[in-house]
Motif scaffolding. Sequence first.
Motif, PDB file in Angstrom:
ATOM      1  N   MET A 115      -2.139 -12.620  -0.198  1.00  9.40           N
ATOM      2  CA  MET A 115      -0.998 -12.802  -1.104  1.00  9.40           C
ATOM      3  C   MET A 115       0.284 -12.328  -0.431  1.00  9.40           C
ATOM      4  O   MET A 115       0.322 -11.260   0.179  1.00  9.40           O
ATOM      5  CB  MET A 115      -1.232 -12.001  -2.390  1.00  9.40           C
ATOM      6  CG  MET A 115      -2.378 -12.532  -3.238  1.00  9.40           C
ATOM      7  SD  MET A 115      -2.687 -11.486  -4.689  1.00  9.40           S
ATOM      8  CE  MET A 115      -1.100 -11.614  -5.523  1.00  9.40           C
ATOM      9  N   ALA A 116       1.327 -13.124  -0.583  1.00  4.92           N
ATOM     10  CA  ALA A 116       2.580 -12.797   0.097  1.00  4.92           C
ATOM     11  C   ALA A 116       3.213 -11.528  -0.433  1.00  4.92           C
ATOM     12  O   ALA A 116       3.870 -10.792   0.305  1.00  4.92           O
ATOM     13  CB  ALA A 116       3.552 -13.970  -0.045  1.00  4.92           C
ATOM     14  N   ASP A 117       3.048 -11.262  -1.732  1.00  2.00           N
ATOM     15  CA  ASP A 117       3.682 -10.090  -2.328  1.00  2.00           C
ATOM     16  C   ASP A 117       2.726  -8.914  -2.464  1.00  2.00           C
ATOM     17  O   ASP A 117       2.977  -7.978  -3.216  1.00  2.00           O
ATOM     18  CB  ASP A 117       4.256 -10.442  -3.701  1.00  2.00           C
ATOM     19  CG  ASP A 117       3.204 -11.004  -4.657  1.00  2.00           C
ATOM     20  OD1 ASP A 117       2.085 -11.275  -4.190  1.00  2.00           O
ATOM     21  OD2 ASP A 117       3.520 -11.170  -5.851  1.00  2.00           O
ATOM     22  N   GLU A 118       1.618  -8.949  -1.755  1.00  2.00           N
ATOM     23  CA  GLU A 118       0.632  -7.873  -1.805  1.00  2.00           C
ATOM     24  C   GLU A 118       1.058  -6.728  -0.883  1.00  2.00           C
ATOM     25  O   GLU A 118       1.381  -6.944   0.280  1.00  2.00           O
ATOM     26  CB  GLU A 118      -0.738  -8.399  -1.387  1.00  2.00           C
ATOM     27  CG  GLU A 118      -1.852  -7.369  -1.504  1.00  2.00           C
ATOM     28  CD  GLU A 118      -3.195  -7.945  -1.116  1.00  2.00           C
ATOM     29  OE1 GLU A 118      -4.067  -8.047  -1.987  1.00  2.00           O
ATOM     30  OE2 GLU A 118      -3.361  -8.308   0.063  1.00  2.00           O
ATOM     31  N   ALA A 119       1.055  -5.513  -1.433  1.00  2.00           N
ATOM     32  CA  ALA A 119       1.390  -4.330  -0.637  1.00  2.00           C
ATOM     33  C   ALA A 119       0.115  -3.797   0.004  1.00  2.00           C
ATOM     34  O   ALA A 119      -0.879  -3.553  -0.687  1.00  2.00           O
ATOM     35  CB  ALA A 119       2.037  -3.267  -1.513  1.00  2.00           C
ATOM     36  N   VAL A 120       0.133  -3.627   1.320  1.00  2.41           N
ATOM     37  CA  VAL A 120      -1.042  -3.160   2.055  1.00  2.41           C
ATOM     38  C   VAL A 120      -0.812  -1.727   2.513  1.00  2.41           C
ATOM     39  O   VAL A 120       0.230  -1.410   3.104  1.00  2.41           O
ATOM     40  CB  VAL A 120      -1.334  -4.059   3.271  1.00  2.41           C
ATOM     41  CG1 VAL A 120      -2.544  -3.538   4.043  1.00  2.41           C
ATOM     42  CG2 VAL A 120      -1.565  -5.500   2.826  1.00  2.41           C
ATOM     43  N   PHE A 121      -1.793  -0.857   2.239  1.00  7.23           N
ATOM     44  CA  PHE A 121      -1.711   0.544   2.634  1.00  7.23           C
ATOM     45  C   PHE A 121      -2.954   0.892   3.444  1.00  7.23           C
ATOM     46  O   PHE A 121      -4.073   0.644   3.009  1.00  7.23           O
ATOM     47  CB  PHE A 121      -1.621   1.457   1.417  1.00  7.23           C
ATOM     48  CG  PHE A 121      -0.428   1.198   0.535  1.00  7.23           C
ATOM     49  CD1 PHE A 121       0.804   1.771   0.836  1.00  7.23           C
ATOM     50  CD2 PHE A 121      -0.533   0.370  -0.579  1.00  7.23           C
ATOM     51  CE1 PHE A 121       1.904   1.531   0.022  1.00  7.23           C
ATOM     52  CE2 PHE A 121       0.563   0.133  -1.385  1.00  7.23           C
ATOM     53  CZ  PHE A 121       1.788   0.716  -1.076  1.00  7.23           C
ATOM     54  N   GLU A 122      -2.749   1.481   4.614  1.00 13.35           N
ATOM     55  CA  GLU A 122      -3.872   1.902   5.448  1.00 13.35           C
ATOM     56  C   GLU A 122      -4.073   3.408   5.319  1.00 13.35           C
ATOM     57  O   GLU A 122      -3.128   4.184   5.458  1.00 13.35           O
ATOM     58  CB  GLU A 122      -3.629   1.548   6.924  1.00 13.35           C
ATOM     59  CG  GLU A 122      -4.819   1.903   7.811  1.00 13.35           C
ATOM     60  CD  GLU A 122      -4.603   1.515   9.260  1.00 13.35           C
ATOM     61  OE1 GLU A 122      -5.569   1.588  10.043  1.00 13.35           O
ATOM     62  OE2 GLU A 122      -3.459   1.141   9.621  1.00 13.35           O
ATOM     63  N   ILE A 123      -5.303   3.809   5.035  1.00 13.92           N
ATOM     64  CA  ILE A 123      -5.651   5.216   4.892  1.00 13.92           C
ATOM     65  C   ILE A 123      -6.557   5.609   6.048  1.00 13.92           C
ATOM     66  O   ILE A 123      -7.681   5.128   6.172  1.00 13.92           O
ATOM     67  CB  ILE A 123      -6.375   5.487   3.556  1.00 13.92           C
ATOM     68  CG1 ILE A 123      -5.533   4.997   2.373  1.00 13.92           C
ATOM     69  CG2 ILE A 123      -6.690   6.970   3.415  1.00 13.92           C
ATOM     70  CD1 ILE A 123      -4.228   5.711   2.191  1.00 13.92           C
ATOM     71  N   LYS A 124      -6.062   6.477   6.924  1.00 12.02           N
ATOM     72  CA  LYS A 124      -6.822   6.894   8.096  1.00 12.02           C
ATOM     73  C   LYS A 124      -7.519   8.237   7.896  1.00 12.02           C
ATOM     74  O   LYS A 124      -8.306   8.650   8.747  1.00 12.02           O
ATOM     75  CB  LYS A 124      -5.894   6.983   9.304  1.00 12.02           C
ATOM     76  CG  LYS A 124      -5.271   5.656   9.710  1.00 12.02           C
ATOM     77  CD  LYS A 124      -4.377   5.829  10.922  1.00 12.02           C
ATOM     78  CE  LYS A 124      -3.750   4.496  11.335  1.00 12.02           C
ATOM     79  NZ  LYS A 124      -2.862   4.650  12.518  1.00 12.02           N
ATOM     80  N   GLY A 125      -7.195   8.910   6.799  1.00 11.19           N
ATOM     81  CA  GLY A 125      -7.819  10.202   6.554  1.00 11.19           C
ATOM     82  C   GLY A 125      -7.366  10.770   5.226  1.00 11.19           C
ATOM     83  O   GLY A 125      -6.537  10.180   4.517  1.00 11.19           O
ATOM     84  N   GLU A 126      -7.911  11.935   4.896  1.00 10.43           N
ATOM     85  CA  GLU A 126      -7.598  12.546   3.605  1.00 10.43           C
ATOM     86  C   GLU A 126      -6.122  12.859   3.459  1.00 10.43           C
ATOM     87  O   GLU A 126      -5.553  12.702   2.377  1.00 10.43           O
ATOM     88  CB  GLU A 126      -8.434  13.816   3.426  1.00 10.43           C
ATOM     89  CG  GLU A 126      -8.216  14.484   2.074  1.00 10.43           C
ATOM     90  CD  GLU A 126      -9.134  15.669   1.840  1.00 10.43           C
ATOM     91  OE1 GLU A 126      -8.832  16.470   0.927  1.00 10.43           O
ATOM     92  OE2 GLU A 126     -10.154  15.802   2.555  1.00 10.43           O
ATOM     93  N   ASP A 127      -5.477  13.273   4.530  1.00  9.25           N
ATOM     94  CA  ASP A 127      -4.055  13.597   4.459  1.00  9.25           C
ATOM     95  C   ASP A 127      -3.235  12.382   4.029  1.00  9.25           C
ATOM     96  O   ASP A 127      -2.315  12.499   3.205  1.00  9.25           O
ATOM     97  CB  ASP A 127      -3.570  14.102   5.825  1.00  9.25           C
ATOM     98  CG  ASP A 127      -2.184  14.715   5.753  1.00  9.25           C
ATOM     99  OD1 ASP A 127      -1.985  15.643   4.940  1.00  9.25           O
ATOM    100  OD2 ASP A 127      -1.299  14.260   6.498  1.00  9.25           O
ATOM    101  N   ASP A 128      -3.573  11.210   4.563  1.00  9.71           N
ATOM    102  CA  ASP A 128      -2.880   9.978   4.153  1.00  9.71           C
ATOM    103  C   ASP A 128      -3.068   9.722   2.662  1.00  9.71           C
ATOM    104  O   ASP A 128      -2.144   9.289   1.969  1.00  9.71           O
ATOM    105  CB  ASP A 128      -3.428   8.780   4.939  1.00  9.71           C
ATOM    106  CG  ASP A 128      -2.951   8.747   6.373  1.00  9.71           C
ATOM    107  OD1 ASP A 128      -2.053   9.538   6.726  1.00  9.71           O
ATOM    108  OD2 ASP A 128      -3.491   7.941   7.155  1.00  9.71           O
ATOM    109  N   ALA A 129      -4.284   9.970   2.182  1.00  9.82           N
ATOM    110  CA  ALA A 129      -4.584   9.719   0.764  1.00  9.82           C
ATOM    111  C   ALA A 129      -3.740  10.607  -0.139  1.00  9.82           C
ATOM    112  O   ALA A 129      -3.193  10.148  -1.152  1.00  9.82           O
ATOM    113  CB  ALA A 129      -6.071   9.937   0.502  1.00  9.82           C
TER     114      ALA A 129
END
Length: 340
Positions: free
Chosen positions: A1-15
């Motif tokens: 989806m063009a308006d989909e926000a993507v978030f990458e979580i590499k570890g607990e701190d990112d979360a």
Amino acid sequence: MADEAVFEIKGEDDAWKLLESALQNKLGELPAVHVVWNNWPTLNIHLSAVPEDGTISSSTMEAILELQRSLYRTHALLSTGSDSLRTLSRSEREQFELRLKVEKGSSDLSINLSDIISKYGNDVIAKMTGSELLILVLGLALIYAGRLVIGEFIKAKTEQRKNASDDEKTKLLLSNYQAQVENDTKRFELLTQALHREPVLQQVEQTASQAREEIVKAVADEGGGSIQHIPLPREVAVEISSVSRAQSSEVKLAGQYRVAKVDTTVAEGFRVTLEDTKTGEAVTASLFDAIISAEHRRALQDAEWNKKPVFVEMTAKRLRGRITEAKILGVASDEAGVAG
């Protein structure tokens, strides 16, 4: 989806950082979100004194099975509103089945939860805004794999055991251990906010807590170890795993229920399984007084035969989010007709 926000979580701190941003509305409007989990969430359990590396004892297996039940209940809560496992199909059980990795030549157990957490998002993606979904899935990941969350659980159990003990050596042991466990009040408050924002997380936390208790018992039985890299010496694990079961609270229930089953073969003479028409939650109850409530008994049997819902009033106990020891006070075709 063009308006989909993507978030990458590499570890607990990112979360934690992303959860804070979502709770404080720093991300703007999020019509749709997609979370990419990168090597997290993973639950790690280390057992220090396993007689043979790569093996699993019965107590450890019971802990894993309790974790599995908790993961199943979470899916049921998100998809149906009830934590009953009886509604889960075989395909659903397979879909949310966890995989346990035992490192060769070691006593390290690793459980990758990223796939399961991603599937939980699919359970509710059509019911929530992007921001709500983000808060929910981050909350789920932190409840099951957050080092800080598990640490707070262990500290709370340690405090509970310390307060219940009359032995000064035990109190000193537990006090010294508490001082060593990492603490981050600010971040833990974020999870509290998430639980208030998405109430289903409160029920998930209750069922996850049961799994943590079994894991602590397994560590105690295996001679100590660690949970999510939090050291847990055997003597401490033994003490906190002996904490008495959580106290139940008295509750009153009233609403429309379907009568799923009536059982007249039990010792008390009459037991009925009810399902809440709104949430699907199942409640097994007996009559408060089988003789005085003969009319209620007939009404419940008629409702089962005719497959019609009835209005039921009950008293019960709630233990870790589950209804137990329910007793029926009144039954009627509608709320106005209930007589105690």
